[in-house]
Design an enzyme around this catalytic site. Structure first.
Site, PDB file in Angstrom:
ATOM      1  NE  ARG A  31      -3.799   0.233   2.335  1.00 48.04           N
ATOM      2  CZ  ARG A  31      -4.712   0.115   3.296  1.00 48.04           C
ATOM      3  NH1 ARG A  31      -4.768   1.015   4.257  1.00 48.04           N
ATOM      4  NH2 ARG A  31      -5.542  -0.907   3.327  1.00 48.04           N
ATOM      5  CG  HIS A  77      -6.363  -0.773  -5.658  1.00 43.23           C
ATOM      6  ND1 HIS A  77      -5.146  -1.184  -5.159  1.00 43.23           N
ATOM      7  CD2 HIS A  77      -6.753   0.247  -4.852  1.00 43.23           C
ATOM      8  CE1 HIS A  77      -4.814  -0.442  -4.123  1.00 43.23           C
ATOM      9  NE2 HIS A  77      -5.776   0.435  -3.905  1.00 43.23           N
ATOM     10  CE1 TYR A 121     -20.420  16.866 -13.526  1.00 48.55           C
ATOM     11  CE2 TYR A 121     -19.401  16.857 -11.359  1.00 48.55           C
ATOM     12  CZ  TYR A 121     -20.534  16.915 -12.150  1.00 48.55           C
ATOM     13  OH  TYR A 121     -21.759  17.025 -11.576  1.00 48.55           O
TER      14      TYR A 121
END
Length: 816
Positions: A31, A77, A121
Site C-alpha cells: 500500500r 484494486h 467530470y
C-alpha cells in the site's frame, strides 16, 4: 449428541500480535511504500496498467476518469473509488510530480489545495512518458500475479524504462516505516545512471557532481550541501527549501516583495493567508498589503511594503516564520526484495540498473524466440516457393487441411509449423516478387538473431542497450532544472524593528512584581495623577523607553526575567498593572528588587550583583541576552538561603560601596572583582561577623565630591554623609564604621542610599506606616554620629525597610 464446538483457546496478545503483524506486512508491502524498481506504489501501478490495457494512451483521445477508476477497482484494486481517483489525480498534478504520468482534462485540483472535480467530470489518459514505464510489458519482461479474485493477472512491477523513483520521488506512511524521496531532474538522473554503468566504482561525491540534488516541480532554492551529501550517503538527511522571492521598487519610493516560486508541497493559499495574518496581528511591521496575483501565466504573490520598511528584514522574517522556507527531510525508504529498506543513492541506482538488466535480458530472450520462430517459417516458405508445383499438386490431392499438412510434412520434410504456414498461404504470395522479400526478411532475421544472441551473451552489449535507451528518453523528455542549489544555509538576521512597531512608552515595575507599559499619550493625559498601585507595594522602576528595548527584571531569589518591552502588557496609566507571573512563572514570595532597561547588549558594560550574605559578582552584560525567555533565568548562584539585594549597571571603571547592618561600609573599585559567568556565585564583598548581613550594595554614579549617602537606622534616625568620608579600600575588608556604637538600644542600619538634591527617601515601619523624607535637608554628618530622628518609633514601630522614591527616567535619551 451435541456437536463439539470448534473454538481455539489462544492468548489475546498472540492473536493480536499475529493479526497486526499480517496487517503491517500488507500496509508496508502493498500500500504505502514504493517499489525500488519502478518507483510506484501498488495503486499507482494498477492505475497505469489498467489505462495501458484499455489502450487509454497519450496517442488516443481522453477518456472519462470514472471508467478508468471502475476498471481499476473492478479488476485490480479492491478498495474505495475515492482512494483510486485521488491517486490518479496526484499522478496528474504538475506541482506534485516532476513528470506527470497521467494527463487530465478538467479540474484536477490546485496548488491552493482546492479539491479536484468529481471523476464523472474529468477525463484522463496516460502521458507519453508513462508509456515508457509500460513499454515492452507484453514481452514477458516482468512477472505477473493473479489479481484479488484470480480472474486476471496483473504485473508485479512495471518494466520502467526510466528511473521513476528518483525522477518523480515518493511519499508515504506505513506501519513503522515512512518514506520521503524528493523528485529529481530526469537528465541528471539518467547521466548518473550511465556514469554508474560505465564506472561501477564511482563514489557518491562524484555522482553528486552530475546529479546536483532534488529538482522540485515548484522550483525554489535548496540550501545546505552538507545535508544533501548526508542524505545521499545514508538515505536520511535534512535540507532547507525556500521560495524564490525578489524585492522590487514601486511608485512612491516604496518597495514590494514578489514571490514567484514556493517550496515543494506548500499550500499557496495557506501561505498567503499566514502572511496576511502576520500583517493583521502586527507580528511584523511594514507590510501594507498582501495579494495573490497568480494567473495562467504563472505564480505571483505580491507583498506591498510601507514607506521606509526594512524589505530584507521582512523577507527574512517571512522565511523564518512562514512556509516560505521549510525543512525537507529525506527518508529514502523503498521496497527492495520484498522488504522495506533505507537506501542511499548508490543502492537506488544499483537496484534500478539491476532491474533494467533483467528487463532488457527478458525482452531479448522473448524477441530471440520470436525471431527464431519466424526465421524457421520464412525458411520453409522459401523452400516451398522453389518446389511450388509439386506442393500445389500434393495439396490438391489431399482431402482436407489436416491431410494436406500431413502429406507436405511426409513428402518434403517440412516441420509442423512450416506446413501450417504453407497451407495458410494466400495465393497472391506465390508471385515471383515475393521470393525476394522472403529472402530479405530471412537475412534481416539472421542479423537480428545475431544481435539478440550477442546482447544475451555479453554484459557490455546489454549495458549498451540500456544506455542507448536511456539517452533516447533523455533526448525526448528532459527539461531544464527548476530548483537552484546553494551550498550554505543562510543565517536569517531579523532586526527587532521588523517585528515591533517602534514606539516610546512608559514602563513601570513594582516590588511586588506588577509590570506594564503605557503609551506616552495615556501618561500625559493623567495630568500628574499617581500611578495605580496596590497598597503596601512600591515602584522599583519607572522608565521612558522604546518598545524595541529590553527590560531585565531581577528578583531576590537570584533570578531574572528577560522581558522585551513590546511583550509587556499595554495598560493605561490609571489602571492597575499585570503581575509578572502572567509573562513567566515565578515562585510564591519572590520579590522584584530592581529592573534595568537595555538597548544594546553588545555595549561593553557589566552587571554587579550584591547578596545579603556578603557576596559580590561582576558579569558582562552580553551574557544576559536570552534567546528563549519563557521562564525566569539564573542571574546568580545563591547558596545557603542567601538573597539578592541589588543589581547595578557599571561601565567597568566605577567604585562599589557595600554596607552591613552593624554600620560598617567598605568602598573599592570594581576592578577588584574579576568578571565571571552568568551562573557563577561570585566572591566575598565584605568581611562579616556572626549575625551580620549586607543591607545595601551600591555602584557609585556621580562625581566623588558631590556624592552623598543617606543612612537610616531601625530606630528612625537618618543622617547624610559625603562619599569622601570613606577611603578607597580593597575587597572583602571589614570597612569603616559609620555609626557610633551605643551599649543600650544600639542603632542598626536598615537603609543606605545614594541621594541627589531632588531625591526623596521613603521609610516603612513594622506597623505599615510610611514616611517620606528629604535627606538633603539634613546637615552633613561625619562617620561617628548617629544622625537625627525623623520618626517616633514608639508610635509607629521600628523601621523595617527603606527605598528611594523612584523618579521618571529616560535612560537612552542622550544616546540618540
Amino acid at each position: 449428541m451435541v456437536a463439539k464446538e470448534k473454538y481455539l483457546d489462544l492468548p489475546l496478545e498472540e492473536v493480536i500480535g499475529d493479526r497486526f503483524g499480517r496487517y503491517s506486512k500488507y500496509i508496508i508491502q502493498d500500500r504505502a511504500l514504493p517499489d525500488v524498481r519502478d518507483g510506484l506504489k501498488p495503486v499507482q501501478r494498477r492505475i497505469l496498467y489498467a489505462m495501458f490495457e484499455e489502450k487509454n494512451t497519450h496517442d488516443k483521445p481522453f477518456r472519462k476518469s470514472a471508467k478508468t477508476v471502475g476498471t481499476v477497482i473492478g479488476n485490480y484494486h479492491p478498495h474505495g473509488d475515492s482512494s483510486v481517483y485521488e491517486a490518479t489525480v496526484r499522478l496528474s498534478q504538475e506541482w506534485k510530480i516532476r513528470h506527470v504520468l497521467v494527463e487530465m482534462h478538467g479540474n484536477n485540483g490546485s496548488i491552493d489545495g482546492d479539491p479536484p472535480a468529481a471523476m464523472r467530470y474529468t477525463e484522463a489518459r496516460l502521458s507519453a512518458i508513462a508509456s515508457e514505464l509500460l513499454r515492452d510489458i507484453d514481452k514477458e519482461t516482468v512477472d505477473y500475479m493473479p489479481n484479488f479474485d484470480d480472474t486476471v493477472n496483473e504485473p508485479v512491477v512495471l518494466p520502467a524504462r526510466f528511473p521513476n523513483l528518483l525522477v518523480n520521488g515518493s511519499t508515504g506512511i506505513s506501519a513503522g516505516y515512512a518514506t520521503d524521496i524528493p523528485p529529481h531532474n530526469l537528465a541528471e538522473v539518467i547521466d548518473a545512471i550511465i556514469k554508474k554503468i560505465d564506472h561501477p566504482e564511482v563514489t557518491i561525491d562524484q555522482l553528486l557532481e552530475i546529479m546536483k540534488g532534488p529538482d522540485f516541480p515548484t522550483g525554489g532554492i535548496i540550501q545546505g550541501e552538507e545535508g544533501l551529501k548526508e542524505a545521499y550517503k545514508t538515505g536520511k538527511g535534512k535540507i532547507i527549501v525556500r521560495g524564490r522571492a525578489s524585492i522590487e521598487s514601486i511608485r512612491g519610493n516604496r518597495e514590494q516583495i514578489v514571490i514567484d516560486e514556493i517550496p515543494y508541497e506548500v499550500n499557496k493559499a495557506v501561505l498567503v493567508k499566514r502572511i496576511d495574518e502576520l500583517r493583521l496581528d502586527r507580528k511584523v511591521e511594514g507590510i501594507a498589503e498582501v495579494r495573490d496575483e497568480t494567473d495562467r501565466t504563472g505564480m505571483r504573490i505580491v507583498i506591498e511594503l510601507r514607506k521606509d520598511a526594512d524589505s530584507t528584514g521582512i523577507l527574512n522574517y517571512l522565511y523564518k516564520h512562514t512556509d516560505l522556507q521549510v525543512s525537507y527531510h529525506f527518508n529514502m525508504v523503498a521496497i527492495k526484495d520484498k522488504t522495506p529498506k533505507q537506501l542511499n543513492l548508490m543502492q537506488l541506482l544499483d537496484a534500478y540498473i539491476s532491474h533494467q538488466k533483467e528487463v532488457v535480458l527478458r525482452s531479448a530472450h522473448y524477441d530471440l524466440k520470436k525471431a527464431r520462430d519466424r526465421a524457421h517459417i520464412v525458411e520453409g516458405l522459401i523452400k516451398a516457393v522453389s518446389i511450388l508445383d509439386e506442393l500445389i499438386a500434393t495439396i490438391r490431392a489431399s482431402k482436407d487441411k489436416a491431410d494436406a499438412k500431413a502429406n507436405i510434412q511426409n513428402q518434403f520434410d517440412f516441420t509442423e509449423q512450416q506446413a501450417e504456414a504453407i497451407v495458410s498461404l494466400q495465393l497472391y504470395r506465390l508471385t515471383n516478387t515475393d521470393i525476394t522479400s522472403l529472402e530479405k526478411e530471412a537475412q534481416d532475421l539472421r542479423t537480428r538473431i545475431e544481435e539478440l544472441e550477442a546482447i544475451i551473451a555479453d554484459e557490455k552489449k546489454l549495458s549498451q542497450v540500456i544506455k542507448q535507451d536511456l539517452r533516447q528518453i533523455k533526448k525526448k523528455f528532459a527539461t531544464p532544472r527548476m530548483t537552484a542549489i546553494e551550498a550554505h544555509v543562510e543565517e536569517l538576521k531579523i532586526n527587532l524593528e521588523v517585528m515591533v512597531a517602534s514606539e516610546d512608552v512608559v514602563v513601570t515595575v513594582t516590588h511586588e512584581g506588577y509590570v506594564k507599559r503605557t503609551s506616552l499619550r495615556s501618561y500625559a493625559a493623567s495630568n500628574g495623577d499617581d500611578l495605580a498601585i496596590k497598597e503596601g507595594d512600591h515602584l522599583v522602576g519607572l522608565f521612558e523607553i522604546n518598545t524595541t528595548d529590553t527590560l531585565l527584571i531581577f528578583t531576590n531569589q537570584g533570578r531574572y526575567i528577560f522581558a522585551p518591552v513590546h511583550t509587556l502588557p499595554d495598560i493605561r496609566w490609571k489602571d492597575l498593572a499585570q503581575h509578572v507571573s502572567s509573562l513567566v512563572g515565578i515562585e510564591k514570595g519572590e520579590k522584584v528588587i530592581c529592573a534595568i532597561p537595555v538597548r544594546d547588549f553588545s555595549v561593553p558594560q557589566y552587571l554587579i550583583f550584591f547578596t545579603k550574605n556578603g557576596m559580590i559578582k561582576r558579569s558582562e552584560l552580553s551574557l544576559y541576552e536570552a534567546q528563549r525567555y519563557s521562564k525566569p533565568l539564573v542571574a546568580i548562584n545563591l547558596k545557603n538561603g542567601d538573597q539578592l539585594i541589588n543589581v547595578a549597571l557599571s561601565n567597568g571603571l566605577q567604585d562599589v560601596f557595600v554596607v552591613c547592618n552593624r554600620g560598617y561600609g567598605v568602598r573599592y573599585n570594581e576592578a577588584e572583582i574579576t568578571p565571571i559567568g552568568q551562573r557563577a556565585a561570585g566572591v566575598k564583598a565584605i568581611s562579616l561577623k556572626k549575625d551580620e548581613f549586607v543591607v545595601a550594595g551600591l555602584v557609585m554614579q556621580g562625581e566623588q565630591e558631590e556624592t552623598f549617602f543617606t543612612l537610616v537606622t531601625q530606630r528612625g534616625a537618618m543622617k547624610r554623609m559625603r562619599l569622601t568620608e570613606f577611603e578607597q579600600s580593597s575587597r572583602a575588608k571589614r570597612g569603616q564604621m559609620m555609626l557610633r556604637e551605643l551599649k543600650g538600644k544600639p542603632h542598626r542600619v536598615v537603609g543606605f542610599v545614594e541621594v541627589t538634591p531632588e531625591d526623596q527617601v521613603v521609610l516603612l515601619t513594622e506597623l505599615g506606616t510610611t514616611v517620606t523624607s528629604h535627606p538633603m535637608e539634613l546637615s552633613v554628618s561625619d562617620r561617628y554620629s548617629n544622625g537625627s530622628f525623623v520618626i517616633d518609633t514608639d508610635e509607629t514601630g521600628v523601621v523595617v525597610d527603606v527605598w528611594k522614591s523612584i523618579k521618571y527616567i529616560a535612560p537612552f535619551k542622550n544616546d540618540q
